[in-house]
Design a protein around this motif. Structure first.
Motif, short mmCIF file in Angstrom:
data_model
loop_
_atom_site.label_atom_id
_atom_site.label_comp_id
_atom_site.label_asym_id
_atom_site.label_seq_id
_atom_site.Cartn_x
_atom_site.Cartn_y
_atom_site.Cartn_z
N TYR A 1 0.84 -1.21 0.00
CA TYR A 1 0.00 0.00 0.00
C TYR A 1 0.87 1.26 0.00
O TYR A 1 0.60 2.22 -0.72
CB TYR A 1 -0.95 -0.03 1.21
CG TYR A 1 -1.97 1.08 1.15
CD1 TYR A 1 -3.07 0.98 0.30
CD2 TYR A 1 -1.81 2.23 1.91
CE1 TYR A 1 -4.01 2.01 0.22
CE2 TYR A 1 -2.74 3.26 1.85
CZ TYR A 1 -3.84 3.14 1.00
OH TYR A 1 -4.74 4.15 0.91
N ASP A 2 1.93 1.22 0.79
CA ASP A 2 2.88 2.36 0.81
C ASP A 2 3.44 2.61 -0.59
O ASP A 2 3.52 3.75 -1.05
CB ASP A 2 4.09 1.99 1.69
CG ASP A 2 3.95 2.57 3.07
OD1 ASP A 2 2.87 3.11 3.37
OD2 ASP A 2 4.93 2.45 3.84
N TYR B 1 2.19 1.56 -3.64
CA TYR B 1 1.24 1.95 -4.69
C TYR B 1 0.67 3.36 -4.47
O TYR B 1 0.25 4.00 -5.43
CB TYR B 1 0.10 0.93 -4.77
CG TYR B 1 0.55 -0.35 -5.44
CD1 TYR B 1 0.97 -0.36 -6.76
CD2 TYR B 1 0.59 -1.55 -4.73
CE1 TYR B 1 1.42 -1.52 -7.38
CE2 TYR B 1 1.03 -2.72 -5.33
CZ TYR B 1 1.45 -2.70 -6.65
OH TYR B 1 1.90 -3.84 -7.25
N THR B 2 0.68 3.85 -3.26
CA THR B 2 0.18 5.22 -3.06
C THR B 2 1.29 6.26 -3.26
O THR B 2 1.04 7.46 -3.17
CB THR B 2 -0.42 5.39 -1.63
OG1 THR B 2 0.53 4.92 -0.69
CG2 THR B 2 -1.72 4.63 -1.48
N SER B 3 2.53 5.78 -3.48
CA SER B 3 3.65 6.73 -3.68
C SER B 3 3.75 7.12 -5.16
O SER B 3 3.12 6.49 -6.02
CB SER B 3 4.97 6.08 -3.23
OG SER B 3 5.32 5.07 -4.15
N LEU C 1 0.65 6.61 -7.45
CA LEU C 1 -0.33 7.38 -6.64
C LEU C 1 -1.71 6.74 -6.69
O LEU C 1 -2.73 7.41 -6.82
CB LEU C 1 -0.41 8.83 -7.15
CG LEU C 1 0.87 9.65 -7.08
CD1 LEU C 1 0.66 11.04 -7.70
CD2 LEU C 1 1.32 9.81 -5.63
N LYS C 2 -1.76 5.42 -6.57
CA LYS C 2 -3.05 4.72 -6.67
C LYS C 2 -3.74 4.67 -5.30
O LYS C 2 -3.09 4.49 -4.28
CB LYS C 2 -2.82 3.29 -7.14
CG LYS C 2 -2.24 3.21 -8.53
CD LYS C 2 -2.17 1.76 -8.97
CE LYS C 2 -1.60 1.64 -10.36
NZ LYS C 2 -0.40 0.82 -10.42
N GLY C 3 -5.07 4.78 -5.30
CA GLY C 3 -5.84 4.65 -4.05
C GLY C 3 -6.13 3.20 -3.75
O GLY C 3 -6.32 2.81 -2.59
N SER C 4 -6.18 2.38 -4.79
CA SER C 4 -6.35 0.94 -4.56
C SER C 4 -5.45 0.21 -5.55
O SER C 4 -5.06 0.77 -6.58
CB SER C 4 -7.81 0.53 -4.76
OG SER C 4 -8.20 0.80 -6.08
N ASP D 1 -6.99 -1.42 -0.33
CA ASP D 1 -7.16 0.04 -0.29
C ASP D 1 -6.91 0.52 1.14
O ASP D 1 -6.36 -0.24 1.96
CB ASP D 1 -8.54 0.44 -0.83
CG ASP D 1 -9.67 -0.08 0.04
OD1 ASP D 1 -9.39 -0.64 1.12
OD2 ASP D 1 -10.83 0.09 -0.34
N GLU D 2 -7.33 1.73 1.45
CA GLU D 2 -7.05 2.30 2.77
C GLU D 2 -7.64 1.44 3.90
O GLU D 2 -7.04 1.27 4.96
CB GLU D 2 -7.59 3.74 2.81
CG GLU D 2 -7.54 4.45 4.14
CD GLU D 2 -6.15 4.54 4.78
OE1 GLU D 2 -5.13 4.45 4.06
OE2 GLU D 2 -6.08 4.68 6.03
N ARG E 1 -5.43 -1.39 4.60
CA ARG E 1 -4.25 -0.95 5.36
C ARG E 1 -4.58 -0.90 6.85
O ARG E 1 -3.80 -1.34 7.69
CB ARG E 1 -3.77 0.43 4.87
CG ARG E 1 -2.44 0.86 5.49
CD ARG E 1 -2.10 2.29 5.12
NE ARG E 1 -2.98 3.23 5.77
CZ ARG E 1 -2.77 3.75 6.99
NH1 ARG E 1 -1.70 3.43 7.65
NH2 ARG E 1 -3.64 4.59 7.52
#
Ligand code: GLV
Ligand code: MG
Length: 329
Positions: free
Chosen positions: A277-278, A280-282, A287-290, A299-300, A303
């Motif tokens: 998650y770290d 894919y959101t970077s 910068l993906k949310g899922s 997704d969040e 996490r």
């Protein structure tokens, strides 16, 4: 000592693992000595129901001596005092905290019925800490819920003092106090065949604990030789989200430590979700949310669930056996 020369107030202590909380009767010096070497996360030295009334004064002295002798390793050292409907409580607190406050992590208050009872203990602890020169606020409070009044007031009890660290289910006293028609702690009352008779109590304790960042601890299983029975009952509260359970016998400790820690697979998977998650959101990960890990979408919310499992595993000293590798672009 005046307010101006009081020792500095201490922040509430970070919560430590309490997968296994071992009951040790304060009236038995041999058991006190033996408990030091056992692998429980917490010991609680008991002045309440495990001590006969005439044995309580001697038990206070045994407990002070055992705490001050040391040898407890990194176990949490807790003393259970008598409840506030008795005449023993104030002397329990004064003797134990004046005598061994520096070597004590928390006081357990049984049969709590109101926030006022917790506040009484908080004031007592503060006065003793100031008098003997201990940091104010370091000694925690564990509140045991053992009757209907306590359960109905649980939200206030949970926030009655910054010292509160745990909410504990006391099944034996609870069953007696609500007239439940059973003598077997941990089993369903005969005649009740439509679910779990303890579910409401367990969930109320868990909700209050989570709402106020406390640990939720399940109480004892009295058939001490039936380790499989212990595993079954402990497995239920662990599945709900409880942090640990009382153990009454050394034979229950390993089972509790195992059941209240995540499995190695779950722990590895939780750490993998956190790393993935770290990534894919970077920026590097887009910068993906899922994102997908194999066939699983994360997704969040994933996490947050993974954080719970990872935190329990880390607290239990687990190490991961696999690592996340970012995909090659
Ligand atoms: C523990 O104190 C219980 O009453 O179950
Ligand atoms: Mg009890």
């Amino acid at each position: 000592m005046t307010a101006s020369d009081s020792p500095p107030a201490t922040q509430p202590q970070p919560l430590r693992p309490r997968r296994s909380c071992l009951a040790v009767p304060g009236s038995n010096p041999r058991f006190l000595e033996k408990a030091k070497g056992l692998p429980a996360d917490q010991v609680f030295l008991d002045l309440e129901d495990a001590c006969a009334p005439l044995a309580k004064p001697g038990a206070r002295k045994n407990i002070v001596a055992a705490l001050n002798e040391g040898g407890w390793g990194d176990k949490l050292r807790v003393v259970r005092v008598n409840d506030l409907t008795t005449h023993w409580t104030y002397r329990d607190v004064i003797e134990v905290v004046e005598g061994a406050g520096a070597n004590l992590d928390a006081i357990m208050l049984p049969k709590v019925q109101s926030a006022a009872q917790v506040q009484w203990l908080d004031v007592m602890l503060t006065q003793i800490e100031k008098t003997v020169g201990l940091p104010v606020g370091r000694i925690g409070i564990e509140a045991q819920l053992e009757n209907a009044r306590g359960l109905l007031a649980i939200d206030e009890i949970a926030q009655a003092s910054p010292r509160i660290q745990t909410l504990i289910f006391g099944p034996a006293d609870f069953m007696a106090s609500i007239n439940m028609r059973s003598l077997v702690v941990g089993e369903q009352p005969p005649g009740y065949d439509v679910g779990d008779a303890y579910h409401h109590i367990l969930m109320s304790i868990l909700m209050a604990a989570r709402a106020h960042d406390l640990q939720a601890i399940d109480g004892p299983y009295l058939q001490i030789r039936d380790v499989e029975g212990f595993r079954r009952v402990a497995g239920r509260s662990a599945a709900l989200g409880f942090d640990g359970k009382w153990v009454l016998h050394p034979g229950q400790i390993d089972a509790a430590n195992e059941i209240f820690a995540p499995s190695q697979d779950d722990y590895d998977h939780a750490e993998l979700i956190l790393d993935a998650y770290d990534y894919y959101t970077s920026e590097a990960g887009g910068l993906k949310g899922s994102a997908m890990i194999g066939d699983e979408m994360i997704d969040e919310a994933s996490r947050k669930m993974a954080l719970v499992i990872a935190a329990k595993g880390r607290a239990a000293g687990m190490s991961r056996t696999s690592a996340f590798t970012p995909p090659q672009s």
